[in-house]
Design a protein around this motif. Structure first.
Motif, PDB file in Angstrom:
ATOM      1  N   LYS A   1     -11.384  -3.479   2.543  1.00 24.70           N
ATOM      2  CA  LYS A   1     -10.405  -2.604   1.894  1.00 24.70           C
ATOM      3  C   LYS A   1      -9.518  -1.934   2.954  1.00 24.70           C
ATOM      4  O   LYS A   1     -10.018  -1.443   3.967  1.00 24.70           O
ATOM      5  CB  LYS A   1     -11.114  -1.507   1.091  1.00 24.70           C
ATOM      6  N   PRO A   2      -8.202  -1.891   2.745  1.00 28.38           N
ATOM      7  CA  PRO A   2      -7.328  -1.184   3.683  1.00 28.38           C
ATOM      8  C   PRO A   2      -7.636   0.313   3.697  1.00 28.38           C
ATOM      9  O   PRO A   2      -7.936   0.904   2.655  1.00 28.38           O
ATOM     10  CB  PRO A   2      -5.924  -1.445   3.129  1.00 28.38           C
TER      11      PRO A   2
ATOM     12  N   SER B   1      -9.207  -1.246   8.307  1.00 31.50           N
ATOM     13  CA  SER B   1      -9.889  -1.666   7.084  1.00 31.50           C
ATOM     14  C   SER B   1     -11.365  -1.294   7.158  1.00 31.50           C
ATOM     15  O   SER B   1     -11.913  -1.054   8.239  1.00 31.50           O
ATOM     16  CB  SER B   1      -9.738  -3.175   6.874  1.00 31.50           C
TER      17      SER B   1
ATOM     18  N   HIS C   1      -6.928   0.275  -1.959  1.00 28.32           N
ATOM     19  CA  HIS C   1      -6.982   0.928  -0.654  1.00 28.32           C
ATOM     20  C   HIS C   1      -7.800   2.221  -0.707  1.00 28.32           C
ATOM     21  O   HIS C   1      -8.142   2.724  -1.773  1.00 28.32           O
ATOM     22  CB  HIS C   1      -5.564   1.249  -0.169  1.00 28.32           C
TER      23      HIS C   1
ATOM     24  N   GLY D   1       0.815  -1.201   0.000  1.00 28.68           N
ATOM     25  CA  GLY D   1       0.000   0.000   0.000  1.00 28.68           C
ATOM     26  C   GLY D   1       0.849   1.252   0.000  1.00 28.68           C
ATOM     27  O   GLY D   1       2.086   1.194  -0.024  1.00 28.68           O
TER      28      GLY D   1
ATOM     29  N   GLU E   1      -1.441   3.578   8.264  1.00 30.36           N
ATOM     30  CA  GLU E   1      -2.589   2.695   8.083  1.00 30.36           C
ATOM     31  C   GLU E   1      -3.486   2.725   9.312  1.00 30.36           C
ATOM     32  O   GLU E   1      -3.018   2.588  10.446  1.00 30.36           O
ATOM     33  CB  GLU E   1      -2.123   1.266   7.807  1.00 30.36           C
TER      34      GLU E   1
END
Length: 221
Positions: free
Chosen positions: A141-142, A152, A199, A102, A149
């Protein structure tokens, strides 16, 4: 009234004297508007899925967890349809793609973008799936904030009176201190497709995502 879309899939869908199963929802993430509902006739072994416009869904009845479907028999006969039940949908997701990295260096597996064999696919289905995103594809989905981060996607919320998406539910994925926080969907600045990582990026720092309202404080029903 804010409604959980994931929870809505478990509600009873009533269309006159017939009941249906709500299998998935297609939406425009940029316009934040529901576009189509994927439904099938209720009953064991039902193997036909229909596309009906989201505008044909009535207001949810939270007291008995039901959702009216305002369509005529003629509209159902003309609706885009596809043979195959839930097992066919799950079969498309059986093979997971390799891990990708990502935007902040965290590895994850994007959701697959499969398709049924061409002979079984109504062109109107293909057009809808190409134009819109599905709830099933967004779950997992991240999610990234400005500085890393955040977790999700575990759900989307929508405003029942307008049919518009309003919030993203972010699951932090922690075993200890597990939380699901709700952030306005207008804070989303990127939603990449599976070919580009799959993402979502929010225009918020992680600290603000981590202190956003919990999902239990936001939903109705």
């Amino acid at each position: 009234m804010l409604i959980s879309l994931s929870d809505l899939l478990t509600w009873r869908l009533t269309g006159g004297e017939r009941d249906f199963v709500l299998q998935d929802l297609l939406f425009d993430p940029d316009g934040r508007k529901l576009a189509w509902a994927i439904v099938s006739p209720a009953g064991f072994g039902a193997a036909e899925r229909l596309l009906v416009t989201a505008s044909s869904l009535g207001l949810p009845e939270a007291h008995d967890r039901s959702l009216p479907l305002h369509v005529t028999d003629g509209e159902l006969q003309r609706a885009p349809r596809m043979a195959g039940g839930r097992e066919d949908m799950l079969a498309l997701m059986a093979t997971m793609p390799p891990l990708v990295v990502g935007p902040f260096g965290s590895p994850h597996a994007p959701l697959p973008a499969g398709a049924l064999p061409e002979a079984e696919t109504d062109p109107r289905w293909e057009a809808a799936l190409e134009r819109y995103e599905s709830l099933a594809d967004w779950i997992g989905k991240p999610v990234f904030g400005r500085d890393g981060e955040a977790g999700s996607v575990s759900d989307l919320l929508y405003e029942a009176q307008t049919g518009r998406l309003s919030h993203i539910v972010v699951d932090n994925g922690k075993f200890f201190g597990h939380e699901r926080r709700v952030v306005p969907i207008f804070e989303m600045v990127t939603h990449a497709d599976a070919d580009h990582g799959g993402h979502i990026v929010l225009d918020l720092p992680l600290a603000q995502i981590e202190t956003a309202p919990p999902v239990a404080d936001m939903i109705s029903g």
